[in-house]
Design a protein around this motif. Structure first.
Motif, PDB file in Angstrom:
ATOM      1  N   PRO A 729     -57.588  30.779 -46.128  1.00 41.48           N
ATOM      2  CA  PRO A 729     -57.761  32.154 -46.591  1.00 41.48           C
ATOM      3  C   PRO A 729     -57.720  32.196 -48.113  1.00 41.48           C
ATOM      4  CG  PRO A 729     -55.568  31.836 -45.650  1.00 41.48           C
ATOM      5  CD  PRO A 729     -56.348  30.600 -45.363  1.00 41.48           C
ATOM      6  N   PRO A 730     -58.345  33.211 -48.723  1.00 40.27           N
ATOM      7  CA  PRO A 730     -58.396  33.278 -50.190  1.00 40.27           C
ATOM      8  C   PRO A 730     -57.007  33.495 -50.777  1.00 40.27           C
ATOM      9  CG  PRO A 730     -59.213  35.313 -49.224  1.00 40.27           C
ATOM     10  CD  PRO A 730     -59.026  34.353 -48.096  1.00 40.27           C
ATOM     11  N   PRO A 731     -56.805  33.069 -52.035  1.00 37.18           N
ATOM     12  CA  PRO A 731     -55.502  33.288 -52.674  1.00 37.18           C
ATOM     13  C   PRO A 731     -55.240  34.776 -52.895  1.00 37.18           C
ATOM     14  CG  PRO A 731     -57.094  32.440 -54.258  1.00 37.18           C
ATOM     15  CD  PRO A 731     -57.749  32.368 -52.918  1.00 37.18           C
ATOM     16  N   ARG A 732     -53.962  35.100 -52.995  1.00 41.05           N
ATOM     17  CA  ARG A 732     -53.565  36.487 -53.209  1.00 41.05           C
ATOM     18  C   ARG A 732     -52.495  36.523 -54.292  1.00 41.05           C
ATOM     19  NH1 ARG A 732     -50.407  40.274 -48.790  1.00 41.05           N
ATOM     20  NH2 ARG A 732     -50.133  42.091 -50.114  1.00 41.05           N
ATOM     21  N   VAL A 733     -52.679  37.366 -55.270  1.00 44.71           N
ATOM     22  CA  VAL A 733     -51.733  37.519 -56.379  1.00 44.71           C
ATOM     23  C   VAL A 733     -51.230  38.952 -56.390  1.00 44.71           C
ATOM     24  CG1 VAL A 733     -51.375  37.310 -58.858  1.00 44.71           C
ATOM     25  CG2 VAL A 733     -52.970  35.764 -57.700  1.00 44.71           C
ATOM     26  N   GLY A 755     -52.623  20.098 -58.949  1.00 42.52           N
ATOM     27  CA  GLY A 755     -53.028  20.814 -60.148  1.00 42.52           C
ATOM     28  C   GLY A 755     -52.999  22.321 -60.027  1.00 42.52           C
ATOM     29  N   LEU A 756     -52.508  22.859 -58.906  1.00 38.98           N
ATOM     30  CA  LEU A 756     -52.481  24.322 -58.749  1.00 38.98           C
ATOM     31  C   LEU A 756     -51.635  24.970 -59.845  1.00 38.98           C
ATOM     32  CD1 LEU A 756     -53.081  26.932 -57.145  1.00 38.98           C
ATOM     33  CD2 LEU A 756     -51.057  26.426 -55.756  1.00 38.98           C
ATOM     34  N   LEU A 757     -50.450  24.415 -60.098  1.00 37.07           N
ATOM     35  CA  LEU A 757     -49.577  25.000 -61.111  1.00 37.07           C
ATOM     36  C   LEU A 757     -50.214  24.891 -62.502  1.00 37.07           C
ATOM     37  CD1 LEU A 757     -46.881  26.360 -61.630  1.00 37.07           C
ATOM     38  CD2 LEU A 757     -45.816  24.107 -61.795  1.00 37.07           C
ATOM     39  N   PHE A 758     -50.964  23.832 -62.750  1.00 37.20           N
ATOM     40  CA  PHE A 758     -51.689  23.693 -64.012  1.00 37.20           C
ATOM     41  C   PHE A 758     -52.710  24.818 -64.168  1.00 37.20           C
ATOM     42  CE2 PHE A 758     -55.776  22.009 -65.693  1.00 37.20           C
ATOM     43  CZ  PHE A 758     -55.447  21.993 -67.034  1.00 37.20           C
ATOM     44  N   ARG A 759     -53.469  25.096 -63.135  1.00 35.27           N
ATOM     45  CA  ARG A 759     -54.485  26.152 -63.205  1.00 35.27           C
ATOM     46  C   ARG A 759     -53.842  27.516 -63.420  1.00 35.27           C
ATOM     47  NH1 ARG A 759     -57.888  26.265 -58.072  1.00 35.27           N
ATOM     48  NH2 ARG A 759     -59.169  27.666 -59.345  1.00 35.27           N
ATOM     49  N   ILE A 760     -52.708  27.758 -62.712  1.00 33.93           N
ATOM     50  CA  ILE A 760     -52.023  29.031 -62.879  1.00 33.93           C
ATOM     51  C   ILE A 760     -51.485  29.156 -64.301  1.00 33.93           C
ATOM     52  CG2 ILE A 760     -50.039  30.396 -62.141  1.00 33.93           C
ATOM     53  CD1 ILE A 760     -50.379  29.153 -59.345  1.00 33.93           C
ATOM     54  N   GLY A 761     -50.857  28.094 -64.802  1.00 33.70           N
ATOM     55  CA  GLY A 761     -50.290  28.131 -66.142  1.00 33.70           C
ATOM     56  C   GLY A 761     -51.347  28.379 -67.197  1.00 33.70           C
ATOM     57  N   ARG A 762     -52.519  27.736 -67.037  1.00 32.97           N
ATOM     58  CA  ARG A 762     -53.587  27.927 -68.017  1.00 32.97           C
ATOM     59  C   ARG A 762     -54.116  29.360 -67.980  1.00 32.97           C
ATOM     60  NH1 ARG A 762     -58.621  23.808 -68.115  1.00 32.97           N
ATOM     61  NH2 ARG A 762     -59.060  24.858 -66.132  1.00 32.97           N
ATOM     62  N   ALA A 763     -54.216  29.933 -66.754  1.00 35.60           N
ATOM     63  CA  ALA A 763     -54.690  31.316 -66.638  1.00 35.60           C
ATOM     64  C   ALA A 763     -53.697  32.292 -67.254  1.00 35.60           C
ATOM     65  CB  ALA A 763     -54.923  31.659 -65.164  1.00 35.60           C
ATOM     66  N   LEU A 764     -52.403  32.065 -67.059  1.00 41.44           N
ATOM     67  CA  LEU A 764     -51.396  32.946 -67.662  1.00 41.44           C
ATOM     68  C   LEU A 764     -51.394  32.788 -69.179  1.00 41.44           C
ATOM     69  CD1 LEU A 764     -48.452  32.488 -65.119  1.00 41.44           C
ATOM     70  CD2 LEU A 764     -49.945  34.489 -65.371  1.00 41.44           C
ATOM     71  N   GLU A 765     -51.606  31.571 -69.663  1.00 45.09           N
ATOM     72  CA  GLU A 765     -51.681  31.343 -71.105  1.00 45.09           C
ATOM     73  C   GLU A 765     -52.874  32.095 -71.688  1.00 45.09           C
ATOM     74  OE1 GLU A 765     -49.911  29.655 -74.421  1.00 45.09           O
ATOM     75  OE2 GLU A 765     -49.293  29.263 -72.347  1.00 45.09           O
ATOM     76  N   ASP A 766     -54.002  32.060 -70.990  1.00 43.96           N
ATOM     77  CA  ASP A 766     -55.194  32.775 -71.459  1.00 43.96           C
ATOM     78  C   ASP A 766     -54.977  34.279 -71.490  1.00 43.96           C
ATOM     79  OD1 ASP A 766     -56.466  30.353 -71.715  1.00 43.96           O
ATOM     80  OD2 ASP A 766     -57.558  30.507 -69.815  1.00 43.96           O
ATOM     81  N   ALA A 767     -54.059  34.771 -70.606  1.00 44.40           N
ATOM     82  CA  ALA A 767     -53.773  36.200 -70.559  1.00 44.40           C
ATOM     83  C   ALA A 767     -52.751  36.623 -71.610  1.00 44.40           C
ATOM     84  CB  ALA A 767     -53.265  36.581 -69.164  1.00 44.40           C
ATOM     85  N   LYS A 808     -56.913  39.051 -62.844  1.00 42.84           N
ATOM     86  CA  LYS A 808     -57.616  37.956 -63.517  1.00 42.84           C
ATOM     87  C   LYS A 808     -57.164  36.601 -62.974  1.00 42.84           C
ATOM     88  CE  LYS A 808     -58.476  40.447 -67.849  1.00 42.84           C
ATOM     89  NZ  LYS A 808     -58.141  40.557 -69.295  1.00 42.84           N
ATOM     90  N   LEU A 809     -55.853  36.473 -62.695  1.00 42.20           N
ATOM     91  CA  LEU A 809     -55.343  35.223 -62.137  1.00 42.20           C
ATOM     92  C   LEU A 809     -55.926  34.974 -60.753  1.00 42.20           C
ATOM     93  CD1 LEU A 809     -53.494  32.784 -62.118  1.00 42.20           C
ATOM     94  CD2 LEU A 809     -51.579  34.282 -61.520  1.00 42.20           C
ATOM     95  N   GLU A 810     -56.016  36.010 -59.950  1.00 38.65           N
ATOM     96  CA  GLU A 810     -56.578  35.871 -58.605  1.00 38.65           C
ATOM     97  C   GLU A 810     -58.037  35.452 -58.678  1.00 38.65           C
ATOM     98  OE1 GLU A 810     -55.305  38.444 -55.087  1.00 38.65           O
ATOM     99  OE2 GLU A 810     -57.211  39.343 -55.665  1.00 38.65           O
ATOM    100  N   GLU A 811     -58.793  36.039 -59.602  1.00 40.78           N
ATOM    101  CA  GLU A 811     -60.203  35.667 -59.754  1.00 40.78           C
ATOM    102  C   GLU A 811     -60.336  34.200 -60.176  1.00 40.78           C
ATOM    103  OE1 GLU A 811     -61.831  38.382 -62.562  1.00 40.78           O
ATOM    104  OE2 GLU A 811     -61.530  40.153 -61.286  1.00 40.78           O
ATOM    105  N   THR A 812     -59.443  33.763 -61.058  1.00 44.15           N
ATOM    106  CA  THR A 812     -59.471  32.364 -61.497  1.00 44.15           C
ATOM    107  C   THR A 812     -59.237  31.418 -60.327  1.00 44.15           C
ATOM    108  OG1 THR A 812     -58.678  32.960 -63.708  1.00 44.15           O
ATOM    109  CG2 THR A 812     -58.394  30.672 -63.019  1.00 44.15           C
ATOM    110  N   LEU A 813     -58.258  31.734 -59.494  1.00 43.86           N
ATOM    111  CA  LEU A 813     -57.936  30.855 -58.364  1.00 43.86           C
ATOM    112  C   LEU A 813     -59.023  30.890 -57.295  1.00 43.86           C
ATOM    113  CD1 LEU A 813     -54.097  31.577 -58.010  1.00 43.86           C
ATOM    114  CD2 LEU A 813     -55.223  29.634 -59.107  1.00 43.86           C
ATOM    115  N   ARG A 814     -59.661  32.026 -57.124  1.00 48.21           N
ATOM    116  CA  ARG A 814     -60.761  32.105 -56.150  1.00 48.21           C
ATOM    117  C   ARG A 814     -61.954  31.274 -56.613  1.00 48.21           C
ATOM    118  NH1 ARG A 814     -60.829  36.614 -52.421  1.00 48.21           N
ATOM    119  NH2 ARG A 814     -58.907  37.818 -52.574  1.00 48.21           N
ATOM    120  N   GLY A 815     -62.137  31.243 -57.930  1.00 45.66           N
ATOM    121  CA  GLY A 815     -63.265  30.462 -58.464  1.00 45.66           C
ATOM    122  C   GLY A 815     -63.018  28.988 -58.360  1.00 45.66           C
TER     123      GLY A 815
END
Length: 815
Positions: A729-733, A755-767, A808-815
């Motif tokens: 199922p798709p991620p949910r934030v 690498g999930l935590l890496f992707r989340i951390g980078r998205a939060l940093e971008d925000a 924005k984080l949810e969109e990043t993880l879905r992509g």
């Protein structure tokens, strides 16, 4: 086209005609189940009979025999053909030529074939050496040729089987047990093997063999329907996949359900589980009877000699009022009157579980047929007997299954029907909902000495997931049901309230401990408010552990136990009147301060690894202490990108993050700059931990941009071929604004991946948000991570901004 027309087409057209007729039969929408299996067997008989007649010529003393599943007329669309060419030993060259005329056309059509050519003496000798061959011959059925030859073999094989039953039945039982150990229990598996798993078609066939021995017989009620249901599912599986498979894989379940006209895959699994449960229970009863008969036969000659030839009387030992032990089973006393004693089923069950004995089939059926319903509320004895049954440990499972097989459980607890045989589509769970509830009670029985109200613990264990039979949040639905059940079985108002609270909040401790910041006073106060009292907290702690242990290995560990114990200690203090400490009150340790000063002086990250292997204080003894993980301390001069850099380096080194805390550390007077301190707990996915020096070197490169973490992780993913499986199922934030007054809590639920935590951390940093702490929780393939974030100035995010970051984080993880 009628069945006669199909057979005529096959006979007139040879192998090609058979193939066309077979295809036409399998694609008929009006015919399925037993009629189609029988028609397919008949069509195949006619074709093979034609081949035999054309190939035999003047040959006499030979016959073609179907054995095994084909012998029973149970041909699924992709079943193999089990055939025996039987001959009297005369013209062996003619027999060999006939075999070629039979086998090659079958192979030419791409059908699987299990074949043999034997004389009756050879067939009997092989059966005596190979139990599987003997079981196949028990279903021997004549197709063509010398009917007398086939009939004499059938008679001889049955006689051999009955004469050798005392020796061969224990061998068959051992074969079934080995297969069950290897394949698991059909009634609990998410991807079961319909044939080989315990409770499947092999076991149903074994029960037929036991009945053919005349030594014992299986409970017949419902058994034929259960077997038919499993065969129907296998037929649909063959049709859906186009393969000869017995494994009901997840990706095929929806299609198989549609083939059978069922609502969905859950409905399909529930029907499979119900059928398997009936076969398993019949097997248990039958093998107990076989053992009883064989023991009786072994003892009887000696007893007769001692008693002068008289018939011995089975000894009966009293266990409880109206309940006795006889021949290794619990039966009703001769004076028992179920129609006048509504507590008798629970009393008999409790006595059986306490004695570690099964309830006899006859006793359970008599209770089911004659006992009166319990009044509402239950009398005190009934409630006490239920608690005794639940607190009996492992024997509870078999006794409960005996009651359930005859419908007694749903009479006592009507809400049980909604969770009975209900699948749980989560790889963490080993059991169906109903079996998980019983397993939780079994686990809770080991904790009854550490709580003041073991009765409430055991009943809450039985009911904690009862809401999974209803839509919506199962904890909310379960609270309502638990109130009703607890009142019905006779608890007073205060006890009903405690049971309802335990059911409503049975996930509270483990979810809070693994997903929330325990240093945040709001976290501890929220748990204390939900629990309400020290006694309820004590019960909830025991229930949490029992529930997790009953779920599966992935749901509990020393690490989780230590986090929950820490939370319980903090909540206990609040319930005792102590205020939780504010986070800023916590001073850095000497080691943390040393690392911070070194990072400030060198202008680069420094780190330390320290293993933690101490078990929590209340962990049950189990040999060596389980590692809690490794504490990783990192001090970094304050800069952007720290979280994704650290998470990425750990992912590259295959380190799993269990908890992650980040905070800014005040340096002593006279020391310039600001330092971020990261206190993380990690574990190695494979092998041993890397050296601290390697981690530090890669971290330096990640921070200065010379190490492309995203590319490294992508290369590693590309090196491993993707396997087909269930689409996650798709991620949910989501944002939890009330979870903390010091930060905004953003929770991420996603499929776990390197690498999930890496992707989340980078998205939060971008925000442009700062992560104060991260709490990582993984159950099976599912990750639930909570991040305490603030704006650049250290304050919680405004509501709109928090929701924007989450989207924005949810969109990043879905992509």
């Amino acid at each position: 086209m009628t069945g006669t027309d199909v057979r005529n087409e096959a006979e007139d057209s040879g192998p090609g005609g058979y193939a066309a007729a077979r295809l036409r039969l399998l694609t008929e929408e009006t015919r399925s189940g037993p009629p189609r299996r029988a028609a397919l067997a008949e069509l195949t008989d006619d074709w093979l009979s034609g081949l035999f007649t054309a190939g035999a010529g003047d040959l006499r003393g030979a016959s073609l025999v179907a054995v095994g599943g084909y012998g029973r007329g149970e041909l699924s669309p992709r079943s193999d053909l089990d055939l025996l060419l039987l001959h009297d030993g005369g013209d062996t060259k003619a027999v060999a030529a006939l075999a070629d005329r039979l086998w090659y056309p079958v192979w030419d059509l791409g059908l699987d074939l299990d074949h043999s050519v034997r004389t009756p003496a050879e067939a009997r000798r092989t059966a005596g050496e190979d139990l599987k061959v003997q079981l196949g011959l028990l279903d021997a059925r004549h197709i063509a040729g010398d009917l007398g030859l086939t009939a004499s073999l059938r008679t001889a094989v049955l006689a051999d089987w009955r004469n050798q039953a005392p020796k061969r039945l224990p061998e068959l039982q051992e074969l079934c047990a080995e297969r069950a150990e290897r394949q698991g229990e059909l009634q609990y598996l998410l991807e079961p093997d319909l044939k080989e798993a315990r409770g499947g078609l092999r076991d149903a066939t074994a029960l037929r063999a036991v009945a053919a021995s005349w030594l014992a017989d299986a409970p017949r009620e419902g058994l034929a329907d259960a077997r038919r249901r499993l065969l129907d599912v296998r037929d649909a599986l063959h049709q859906a996949t186009g393969r000869a498979t017995d494994r009901l894989a997840l990706q095929e379940q929806d299609q198989v359900a549609a083939e059978l006209g069922l609502l969905d895959a859950d409905t399909l699994l529930r029907q499979v589980y119900e059928a398997a449960r009936l076969v398993s229970y019949a097997s248990d009863v039958t093998w107990r009877e076989v053992g009883r008969v064989l023991r009786s036969r072994a003892v009887r000659p000696r007893l007769r000699a001692m008693l002068g030839g008289g018939k011995p009387t089975a000894e009966r030992s009293p266990l409880a009022e109206g309940v006795v032990e006889q021949d290794g089973e619990v039966v009703l006393a001769r004076a028992a009157r179920p129609e006048r004693d509504p507590v008798l089923p629970l009393r008999a069950a409790a006595a059986a579980a306490q004695a570690g004995l099964p309830l006899s089939l006859h006793a359970v059926r008599r209770l089911a047929a004659t006992v009166r319903p319990l009044p509402t509320p239950w009398p005190a004895e009934a409630r006490e007997q239920l608690v005794t049954l639940l607190g009996s440990g492992r024997p509870t499972v078999e006794v409960w299954e005996g009651l359930e097989a005859e419908g007694l459980i749903t009479r006592l607890l009507p809400d049980w029907e909604r969770v009975r045989c209900r699948p749980q589509r989560n790889a963490v769970h080993l059991w169906t909902v109903d079996r998980h509830l019983i397993e939780t009670a079994v686990r809770a029985s080991a904790f009854t000495r550490r709580v003041s109200r073991p009765d409430l613990l055991l009943v809450a264990a039985l009911l904690h997931d009862i809401g999974k039979g209803w839509p919506g949040d199962h904890s909310v639905a379960g609270e309502i049901i638990a109130k009703d059940v607890a009142a019905r079985i006779g608890f007073d108002r205060d006890d009903v309230s405690v049971v309802a609270t335990l059911v409503r909040h049975h996930l509270l401790l483990v979810e809070t401990a693994t997903r929330r910041d325990l240093d945040d006073p709001a976290t501890v106060r929220a748990v204390a408010a939900a629990v309400g009292s020290p006694g309820t907290l004590e019960l909830l702690h025991a229930l949490t552990e029992a529930d997790a242990l009953a779920t599966g290995p992935a749901a509990w560990s020393s690490w989780r136990a230590s986090l929950v114990a820490d939370l319980v200690d903090r909540v206990s203090a609040v319930l005792a009147g102590d205020a939780p400490a504010e986070p800023e009150d916590a001073a850095p340790t000497a080691e943390q301060e040393r690392l911070a000063l070194e990072a400030a002086a060198t202008g680069s990250p420094v780190l330390a690894l320290r293993a933690q292997t101490e078990p929590p204080a209340e962990q049950e003894p189990s040999g060596d202490p389980e590692p809690l993980g490794v504490e990783l301390l990192i001090a970094v001069p304050d800069q952007s990108g720290v979280l994704p850099a650290v998470a990425g380096v750990l992912a590259v080194h295959r380190l799993t993050v269990r908890t992650a805390e980040l905070r800014s550390l005040d340096l002593p007077d006279g020391v310039d700059g600001s330092v971020l301190l990261l206190a993380w707990r990690v574990a190695a996915e494979y092998g041993s931990l890397p050296q601290a020096a390697r981690l530090r070197a890669d971290l330096v490169r990640a921070l200065d941009g010379s190490l492309d973490i995203a590319a490294r992780l992508a290369e590693r993913d590309a090196a491993y071929p993707r396997r087909r499986g269930v689409v996650a199922p798709p991620p949910r934030v989501s944002v939890h604004p009330a979870a903390s007054r010091l930060a905004t809590v953003i929770e991420v639920r996603s499929q776990d991946a390197p690498g999930l935590l890496f992707r989340i951390g980078r998205a939060l940093e971008d925000a442009s948000v700062r992560v104060r702490s991260a709490h990582v929780s993984t159950l099976g393939a599912n990750a639930v991570d909570a991040f305490y974030v603030t704006g650049p100035e250290g304050a919680p995010l405004p509501g709109d901004e928090a929701e924007s970051v989450a989207r924005k984080l949810e969109e990043t993880l879905r992509g």
